[in-house]
Write a protein that holds these residues in place. Structure first.
Motif, PDB file in Angstrom:
ATOM      1  N   GLN A   1      23.624  47.187  30.896  1.00 57.69           N
ATOM      2  CA  GLN A   1      24.160  46.099  31.705  1.00 57.69           C
ATOM      3  C   GLN A   1      24.983  45.133  30.841  1.00 57.69           C
ATOM      4  OE1 GLN A   1      21.704  44.293  34.751  1.00 57.69           O
ATOM      5  NE2 GLN A   1      20.145  45.894  34.538  1.00 57.69           N
ATOM      6  N   HIS A   2      25.921  44.448  31.491  1.00 53.42           N
ATOM      7  CA  HIS A   2      26.775  43.460  30.827  1.00 53.42           C
ATOM      8  C   HIS A   2      26.365  42.073  31.314  1.00 53.42           C
ATOM      9  CE1 HIS A   2      31.064  41.598  30.374  1.00 53.42           C
ATOM     10  NE2 HIS A   2      30.245  41.155  29.445  1.00 53.42           N
ATOM     11  N   ALA A   3      25.946  41.220  30.383  1.00 56.36           N
ATOM     12  CA  ALA A   3      25.536  39.857  30.708  1.00 56.36           C
ATOM     13  C   ALA A   3      26.507  38.863  30.078  1.00 56.36           C
ATOM     14  CB  ALA A   3      24.124  39.586  30.207  1.00 56.36           C
ATOM     15  N   ILE A   4      27.082  37.987  30.906  1.00 59.02           N
ATOM     16  CA  ILE A   4      27.913  36.888  30.415  1.00 59.02           C
ATOM     17  C   ILE A   4      27.086  35.611  30.491  1.00 59.02           C
ATOM     18  CG2 ILE A   4      29.945  35.469  30.844  1.00 59.02           C
ATOM     19  CD1 ILE A   4      31.437  37.855  31.783  1.00 59.02           C
ATOM     20  N   ILE A   5      27.029  34.884  29.362  1.00 66.02           N
ATOM     21  CA  ILE A   5      26.200  33.686  29.291  1.00 66.02           C
ATOM     22  C   ILE A   5      27.032  32.545  28.735  1.00 66.02           C
ATOM     23  CG2 ILE A   5      24.054  32.701  28.402  1.00 66.02           C
ATOM     24  CD1 ILE A   5      23.078  35.580  27.915  1.00 66.02           C
ATOM     25  N   THR A   6      27.179  31.476  29.520  1.00 64.24           N
ATOM     26  CA  THR A   6      27.900  30.312  29.023  1.00 64.24           C
ATOM     27  C   THR A   6      26.939  29.386  28.285  1.00 64.24           C
ATOM     28  OG1 THR A   6      27.607  29.017  31.068  1.00 64.24           O
ATOM     29  CG2 THR A   6      29.563  30.437  30.915  1.00 64.24           C
ATOM     30  N   GLY A   7      27.476  28.685  27.290  1.00 67.50           N
ATOM     31  CA  GLY A   7      26.646  27.766  26.520  1.00 67.50           C
ATOM     32  C   GLY A   7      25.664  28.451  25.603  1.00 67.50           C
ATOM     33  N   ALA A   8      25.921  29.708  25.245  1.00 66.60           N
ATOM     34  CA  ALA A   8      24.957  30.488  24.463  1.00 66.60           C
ATOM     35  C   ALA A   8      25.236  30.467  22.971  1.00 66.60           C
ATOM     36  CB  ALA A   8      24.927  31.936  24.965  1.00 66.60           C
ATOM     37  N   GLY A   9      26.028  29.507  22.517  1.00 71.60           N
ATOM     38  CA  GLY A   9      26.258  29.392  21.089  1.00 71.60           C
ATOM     39  C   GLY A   9      25.077  28.802  20.352  1.00 71.60           C
ATOM     40  N   SER A  10      24.139  28.195  21.093  1.00 69.88           N
ATOM     41  CA  SER A  10      22.973  27.575  20.466  1.00 69.88           C
ATOM     42  C   SER A  10      21.878  27.371  21.506  1.00 69.88           C
ATOM     43  CB  SER A  10      23.352  26.225  19.830  1.00 69.88           C
ATOM     44  OG  SER A  10      23.800  25.330  20.836  1.00 69.88           O
ATOM     45  N   GLY A  11      20.704  26.972  21.034  1.00 72.84           N
ATOM     46  CA  GLY A  11      19.624  26.520  21.895  1.00 72.84           C
ATOM     47  C   GLY A  11      19.033  27.556  22.826  1.00 72.84           C
ATOM     48  N   ILE A  12      18.643  27.089  24.016  1.00 70.69           N
ATOM     49  CA  ILE A  12      17.986  27.938  25.003  1.00 70.69           C
ATOM     50  C   ILE A  12      18.837  29.150  25.346  1.00 70.69           C
ATOM     51  CG2 ILE A  12      17.201  28.048  27.404  1.00 70.69           C
ATOM     52  CD1 ILE A  12      16.518  25.070  27.191  1.00 70.69           C
ATOM     53  N   ASN A  13      20.102  28.916  25.598  1.00 73.41           N
ATOM     54  CA  ASN A  13      20.960  30.001  26.070  1.00 73.41           C
ATOM     55  C   ASN A  13      21.219  31.042  24.986  1.00 73.41           C
ATOM     56  OD1 ASN A  13      21.491  28.813  28.766  1.00 73.41           O
ATOM     57  ND2 ASN A  13      22.400  27.198  27.519  1.00 73.41           N
ATOM     58  N   LYS A  14      21.238  30.624  23.739  1.00 73.98           N
ATOM     59  CA  LYS A  14      21.348  31.586  22.644  1.00 73.98           C
ATOM     60  C   LYS A  14      20.125  32.486  22.613  1.00 73.98           C
ATOM     61  CE  LYS A  14      21.906  31.997  17.640  1.00 73.98           C
ATOM     62  NZ  LYS A  14      21.909  31.273  16.342  1.00 73.98           N
ATOM     63  N   ARG A  15      18.942  31.892  22.784  1.00 75.18           N
ATOM     64  CA  ARG A  15      17.729  32.706  22.789  1.00 75.18           C
ATOM     65  C   ARG A  15      17.710  33.670  23.986  1.00 75.18           C
ATOM     66  NH1 ARG A  15      13.335  32.111  19.784  1.00 75.18           N
ATOM     67  NH2 ARG A  15      15.031  31.668  18.324  1.00 75.18           N
ATOM     68  N   ILE A  16      18.223  33.227  25.125  1.00 73.99           N
ATOM     69  CA  ILE A  16      18.335  34.128  26.273  1.00 73.99           C
ATOM     70  C   ILE A  16      19.251  35.295  25.930  1.00 73.99           C
ATOM     71  CG2 ILE A  16      19.217  34.354  28.629  1.00 73.99           C
ATOM     72  CD1 ILE A  16      18.293  31.467  29.116  1.00 73.99           C
ATOM     73  N   ALA A  17      20.379  35.003  25.292  1.00 73.65           N
ATOM     74  CA  ALA A  17      21.307  36.066  24.892  1.00 73.65           C
ATOM     75  C   ALA A  17      20.622  37.061  23.965  1.00 73.65           C
ATOM     76  CB  ALA A  17      22.531  35.460  24.221  1.00 73.65           C
ATOM     77  N   GLU A  18      19.862  36.549  23.022  1.00 76.51           N
ATOM     78  CA  GLU A  18      19.147  37.429  22.086  1.00 76.51           C
ATOM     79  C   GLU A  18      18.118  38.283  22.810  1.00 76.51           C
ATOM     80  OE1 GLU A  18      19.491  34.331  18.293  1.00 76.51           O
ATOM     81  OE2 GLU A  18      17.670  34.405  19.513  1.00 76.51           O
ATOM     82  N   ARG A  19      17.382  37.664  23.721  1.00 80.25           N
ATOM     83  CA  ARG A  19      16.344  38.405  24.444  1.00 80.25           C
ATOM     84  C   ARG A  19      16.955  39.507  25.306  1.00 80.25           C
ATOM     85  NH1 ARG A  19      12.993  37.402  22.779  1.00 80.25           N
ATOM     86  NH2 ARG A  19      11.381  36.055  23.586  1.00 80.25           N
ATOM     87  N   PHE A  20      18.064  39.193  25.975  1.00 83.56           N
ATOM     88  CA  PHE A  20      18.717  40.190  26.823  1.00 83.56           C
ATOM     89  C   PHE A  20      19.278  41.332  25.978  1.00 83.56           C
ATOM     90  CE2 PHE A  20      19.673  37.934  31.083  1.00 83.56           C
ATOM     91  CZ  PHE A  20      18.426  37.338  31.070  1.00 83.56           C
ATOM     92  N   ALA A  21      19.811  41.004  24.810  1.00 81.94           N
ATOM     93  CA  ALA A  21      20.308  42.056  23.925  1.00 81.94           C
ATOM     94  C   ALA A  21      19.170  42.958  23.461  1.00 81.94           C
ATOM     95  CB  ALA A  21      21.018  41.438  22.718  1.00 81.94           C
ATOM     96  N   MET A  22      18.012  42.373  23.215  1.00 77.49           N
ATOM     97  CA  MET A  22      16.843  43.165  22.821  1.00 77.49           C
ATOM     98  C   MET A  22      16.475  44.182  23.892  1.00 77.49           C
ATOM     99  SD  MET A  22      14.363  40.250  21.137  1.00 77.49           S
ATOM    100  CE  MET A  22      12.995  41.385  20.895  1.00 77.49           C
TER     101      MET A  22
END
Length: 273
Positions: A13-34
């Motif tokens: 799947q392809h996930a686009i996440i805004t505001g993911a350069g840091s903080g909560i959204n970065k961790r969401i990006a990492e978790r989804f990539a995992m």
């Protein structure tokens, strides 16, 4: 975060996440990539987006960064197009870009108030609107990152309360309008989250501010970024396939006690500044 990526819940799947350069959204990006997703990180700061994407790639995931301000609809749409050229149609879109500062309404300018409305509320609309024509609609998920201030009036946070309340009503409305397209739309409303830039701004007094803040949370602790990411993963997975138009609060019970301890702490921080 584990260095071993497990392609599982979001494989392909392809996930686009805004505001993911840091903080909560970065961790969401990492978790989804995992969990096997290909990640497009969008934010105003191109260097932060590129660095966050590079960290994911270094651990074996697929990610790239794209610069755009969520307040600028045309630039955001162009970033979405570029992301889809890189990773294909969008399966998951998370609107996470946000702004905040501590200020009483009587001391706040119209421009200051508008800034948070534009980033949080207008930015969420722009994000979801940019995603709509690019969605793989048979299984698409939209998720907004809100906050407990949406339903918990809080002193020195009138701008945030208004913006987040608007986001949640937008989510509920889109869940009705876009469900026939195969799109689910939900939101999460975190309370205080440890080790984030946002909470450093909201608790400038250090340990004393945190002590007062945590006293207003039944569980007597802030959330971990991993806990927010796990909730986002659940809502964007097949395990939540019948959840639509829902706002899930994750605040350790803070909103059940009310905002007075938090609001008093914010007001005191203004007086001591």
């Amino acid at each position: 975060m584990s260095s071993v990526f497990r392609a599982n819940l979001l494989a392909g799947q392809h996930a686009i996440i805004t505001g993911a350069g840091s903080g909560i959204n970065k961790r969401i990006a990492e978790r989804f990539a995992m969990q096997g997703a290909r990640i497009s990180i969008i934010g105003r700061n191109a260097d932060k987006c590129a660095a966050a994407a590079a960290e994911i790639r270094a651990l074996g995931g697929e990610a790239d960064g794209f610069a755009a301000d969520v307040r600028e609809a045309d630039a955001l749409a162009a970033a979405f197009e570029a992301a889809c050229e890189r990773f294909g149609p969008v399966d998951i879109c998370i609107a996470g870009a946000a702004g905040n500062f501590v200020a009483e309404a009587a001391a706040m300018s119209a421009n200051a108030f508008r800034t948070v409305i534009d980033i949080d509320l207008i930015g969420t609309f722009n994000t979801f609107r940019a995603a709509l024509p690019l969605l793989r609609t048979a299984r698409a998920n939209l998720l907004a990152v809100s906050a407990v201030q949406s339903s918990m009036p809080t002193a020195a946070q009138a701008h945030v309360c208004a913006a987040k309340a608007g986001i949640e009503m937008l989510v509920r409305t889109l869940s009705i309008e876009w469900a026939a397209r195969g799109v689910r739309c939900n939101a999460i409303a975190p309370g205080p989250v440890a080790d984030t830039e946002g909470m450093k701004r909201l608790a400038p007094g250090g340990d004393s501010s945190w002590t007062r803040l945590l006293a207003g949370i039944p569980m007597r602790r802030a959330a971990e970024r991993d806990e927010i990411a796990d909730l986002a993963l659940f809502l964007c997975s097949g395990a939540a396939s019948y959840i639509n138009g829902t706002v899930v609060t994750i605040d350790g019970g803070q909103s059940n006690l009310g905002s007075q301890p938090f609001g008093d702490m914010l007001l005191d921080s203004l007086q001591s500044a």
